[in-house]
Write a protein that holds these residues in place. Structure first.
Motif, short mmCIF file in Angstrom:
data_model
loop_
_atom_site.label_atom_id
_atom_site.label_comp_id
_atom_site.label_asym_id
_atom_site.label_seq_id
_atom_site.Cartn_x
_atom_site.Cartn_y
_atom_site.Cartn_z
N VAL A 18 0.84 -1.21 0.00
CA VAL A 18 0.00 0.00 0.00
C VAL A 18 0.87 1.25 0.00
O VAL A 18 0.61 2.22 -0.73
N VAL A 19 1.93 1.24 0.82
CA VAL A 19 2.85 2.38 0.85
C VAL A 19 3.46 2.61 -0.53
O VAL A 19 3.53 3.75 -1.02
N GLU A 20 3.90 1.53 -1.17
CA GLU A 20 4.54 1.66 -2.49
C GLU A 20 3.57 2.22 -3.52
O GLU A 20 3.95 3.04 -4.37
N PHE A 21 2.31 1.79 -3.45
CA PHE A 21 1.35 2.34 -4.40
C PHE A 21 1.09 3.81 -4.13
O PHE A 21 1.12 4.64 -5.06
N LEU A 22 0.82 4.16 -2.87
CA LEU A 22 0.44 5.54 -2.56
C LEU A 22 1.59 6.53 -2.74
O LEU A 22 1.36 7.73 -2.87
N THR A 23 2.82 6.04 -2.78
CA THR A 23 3.97 6.91 -3.04
C THR A 23 4.47 6.76 -4.47
O THR A 23 5.48 7.36 -4.83
N GLY A 24 3.78 5.97 -5.26
CA GLY A 24 4.20 5.71 -6.63
C GLY A 24 3.52 6.60 -7.65
O GLY A 24 2.66 7.42 -7.32
N PRO A 25 3.86 6.43 -8.92
CA PRO A 25 3.40 7.34 -9.97
C PRO A 25 1.93 7.18 -10.34
O PRO A 25 1.35 8.09 -10.95
N ASP A 26 1.30 6.08 -9.95
CA ASP A 26 -0.09 5.85 -10.37
C ASP A 26 -1.12 6.40 -9.39
O ASP A 26 -2.31 6.37 -9.68
N ARG A 27 -0.67 6.89 -8.23
CA ARG A 27 -1.63 7.39 -7.25
C ARG A 27 -2.50 8.50 -7.83
O ARG A 27 -3.71 8.56 -7.58
N GLU A 28 -1.91 9.38 -8.64
CA GLU A 28 -2.67 10.50 -9.19
C GLU A 28 -3.74 10.04 -10.17
O GLU A 28 -4.67 10.80 -10.45
N ARG A 29 -3.62 8.82 -10.66
CA ARG A 29 -4.60 8.31 -11.62
C ARG A 29 -5.60 7.35 -10.98
O ARG A 29 -6.40 6.72 -11.67
N LEU A 30 -5.56 7.24 -9.66
CA LEU A 30 -6.48 6.36 -8.96
C LEU A 30 -7.88 6.97 -8.96
O LEU A 30 -8.05 8.17 -8.72
N ARG A 31 -8.88 6.16 -9.22
CA ARG A 31 -10.27 6.59 -9.22
C ARG A 31 -11.13 5.50 -8.57
O ARG A 31 -10.75 4.32 -8.55
N ALA A 32 -12.31 5.89 -8.10
CA ALA A 32 -13.32 4.94 -7.66
C ALA A 32 -14.37 4.85 -8.76
O ALA A 32 -14.92 5.86 -9.18
#
Length: 206
Positions: free
Chosen positions: A149-163
């Motif tokens: 979870v840490v790796e995702f939230l600090t990674g490049p794709d966090r800004e493209r996360l949507r629900a």
């Protein structure tokens, strides 16, 4: 990486938060609802988090810890998509963000790891799976889930996360193109049908 439902992702953290999903009939399924279900999910997906390391024997205590860690992850995913809407599955009962951060960081700290480098003859240097130092399989698993979870939230794709906001869907997804509103084609079709129905009903009521 393509999933069987046509979505694309390579982040294990999405597997964890995706254990809450729609059942196709207006309800929500929980793949971690009970210890046996959690054990089956870990048997299928655990290698994405821990590699070939031994998985701990599931019991009620470990089940509660994994579920709480997922709650923390989903709360932080909701924070990541803000001010956009969170997943409808739990938008009304999210763990407070400060509690979610504390739980996630505490779990990640259960297993101090050493970064490892992979550098084959044909490719450039890339990070390899960190070297675990925890002897306890429970600590290794919980820390690996948290680190994902840490790796995702600090990674490049966090800004493209949507629900996904299609009817009945509760999935988080990575937006892959500018106009994408839904996690998969079937959700887009369902959303368009719902919009058409709403327009028809509004016109009839006018």
């Amino acid at each position: 990486m393509a999933n069987g439902d046509g979505t694309q992702h390579h982040w294990p953290a999405l597997d964890l938060v995706g254990t809450i999903r729609h059942d196709g009939n207006g309800g929500v399924l929980d793949d971690l609802a009970e210890p046996g279900a959690a054990a089956a999910w870990l048997a299928e997906h655990g290698e994405r988090f821990t590699g070939t390391a031994e998985l701990p024997a599931p019991d009620a205590e470990l089940h509660a810890e994994v579920v709480a860690l997922r709650r923390a992850a989903r709360a932080l995913f909701a924070r990541a998509v803000s001010p956009g809407p969170a997943s409808r599955a739990d938008a009304h009962r999210l763990m407070p963000a400060d509690e979610a951060l504390a739980r996630l960081n505490a779990a990640a700290a259960l297993d101090p790891v050493a970064p490892q480098l992979d550098w084959s003859a044909d490719d450039g240097p890339t990070p390899a799976r960190p070297l675990s130092s925890a002897a306890d399989p429970r600590a290794r698993l919980l820390a690996a889930l948290a680190r994902a979870v840490v790796e995702f939230l600090t990674g490049p794709d966090r800004e493209r996360l949507r629900a996904c906001q299609a009817p009945r869907c509760v999935r988080y997804f990575i937006k892959t193109h500018g106009r994408q509103e839904w996690c998969k084609t079937s959700c887009g079709n369902r959303a368009r049908v719902a919009r058409h129905y709403d327009r028809q009903r509004t016109g009839a009521d006018a």
